[in-house]
Enzyme design. Sequence first.
Site, PDB file in Angstrom:
ATOM      1  N   ARG A  80       5.648  49.710  82.475  1.00  0.00           N
ATOM      2  CA  ARG A  80       5.069  50.489  83.572  1.00  0.00           C
ATOM      3  C   ARG A  80       5.453  51.963  83.557  1.00  0.00           C
ATOM      4  NH1 ARG A  80       6.122  45.389  85.123  1.00  0.00           N
ATOM      5  NH2 ARG A  80       4.333  44.336  86.027  1.00  0.00           N
ATOM      6  N   HIS A 105       1.190  48.653  80.445  1.00  0.00           N
ATOM      7  CA  HIS A 105       0.759  48.276  79.099  1.00  0.00           C
ATOM      8  C   HIS A 105      -0.472  49.054  78.622  1.00  0.00           C
ATOM      9  CE1 HIS A 105       3.787  45.286  79.237  1.00  0.00           C
ATOM     10  NE2 HIS A 105       3.115  44.288  79.770  1.00  0.00           N
ATOM     11  N   HIS A 175       3.558  41.302  72.752  1.00  0.00           N
ATOM     12  CA  HIS A 175       3.627  40.545  74.009  1.00  0.00           C
ATOM     13  C   HIS A 175       3.387  39.051  73.764  1.00  0.00           C
ATOM     14  CE1 HIS A 175       3.366  39.767  78.281  1.00  0.00           C
ATOM     15  NE2 HIS A 175       3.541  41.045  78.559  1.00  0.00           N
ATOM     16  N   ASP A 247      11.176  39.008  85.339  1.00  0.00           N
ATOM     17  CA  ASP A 247      10.220  39.988  84.797  1.00  0.00           C
ATOM     18  C   ASP A 247      10.982  41.308  84.749  1.00  0.00           C
ATOM     19  OD1 ASP A 247       8.048  41.373  83.963  1.00  0.00           O
ATOM     20  OD2 ASP A 247       6.824  41.056  85.760  1.00  0.00           O
ATOM     21  N   GLU A 309       9.949  41.029  75.080  1.00  0.00           N
ATOM     22  CA  GLU A 309       9.228  42.210  74.610  1.00  0.00           C
ATOM     23  C   GLU A 309      10.205  43.348  74.330  1.00  0.00           C
ATOM     24  OE1 GLU A 309       6.409  42.949  77.917  1.00  0.00           O
ATOM     25  OE2 GLU A 309       6.838  40.902  78.491  1.00  0.00           O
TER      26      GLU A 309
END
Length: 346
Positions: A80, A105, A175, A247, A309
């Site tokens: 982000r 992304h 990803h 996350d 990631e």
Amino acid sequence: MVSLDVFGTDPHGRKVHVLTIGQAPGPVLQLLDLGATMHRLEITGGDGRRRNVLLNLATPEDYLASTAYLGSTVGRYANRIAGGRFQLDGRSYQLGVNDRGNHLHGGPDGFHRRHWTVAESSPDEAVLELLSPDGDGGYPGTVHVTARFRVGPDRLRLDLSATTDRPTPVNLTSHAYFNLDGDEAGTIDAHRLTLAADAYTPVDDAGIPSGELAPVEGTPFDFRQPRPIGSATRSDHPQVRAAKGIDHNVVLGDRPGPAAILVSEATATRMELHTDQPGLQVYTGNFLDGSARSAGGRLLRQGDGIALEPQLFPDSPNRPEFPAPWLAPGQTYRSFVEWRFVTAGA
Ligand code: GLA
């Protein structure tokens, strides 16, 4: 060049191709030119059985309709950027926003949606290229991106590189979502995860870091010793509640070994993730809500896989204290991720 098979057709009538690299009993990767997407990765588990360990979708249309980035190569800036805004050389840039008012992304038309060009291929290697024009998604500069996928007897490696003709932020990653028991197996709750991270970057409700590097000690983000993922995703820590699971970016320390180790005892399968990146976004598929069907015909749900990631920290264009994301003309951005598969019994 190895031959390209047709995977399907996108909604504009353009063909999407699939190419296969690697050889059983080693890893065999099916790669799409749409999004430089890792569509299927078959490996031999510690129980001697072959299975696909990547979550995937059935058609180009499904990939383009999805916001899950399943298996894709993401950029120009993975993760982000707050408000989609940043300053560079005294100018303000506004990027497309696609996630709660923020840029995620690469924005609404990120690299995961592009048709990449297969520049080279051999039985164990494929090089895909993408040209991102000046102004693409609001970013300055023409960027040339290369993704080199190489399969060895027990591993898969991705080398990403980029050059530009004007200064711009670049942060590329893969990803891929893994389930070591197979994409159809159910949740990764019982997989044990180890992370080479003493700290993580806490975020607000929209996933934007506060700037703090918080110690993992005493939090659900403490994977310095192997722990089942379910023990973290079901914790009621405020950071986990807000994200509906994990996350979060963890801060990878200096290390000789892997950044992450994922183990499934059910199939005696172990994956090591090696990278040169300073951060690792750990994402437990919190937004997989059963609305998309996998290539195997099963509805994808929360916790079916885990994405690890490797990347720079989120929002680093606005965080001078974080590792810098800027690429200038004459420089080459480089990053790698290598997934090594060691059967637990071996
Ligand atoms: C990243 C983000 C998540 C989510 C997924 C894709 O991992 O951090 O919040 O957007 O991509 O769904």
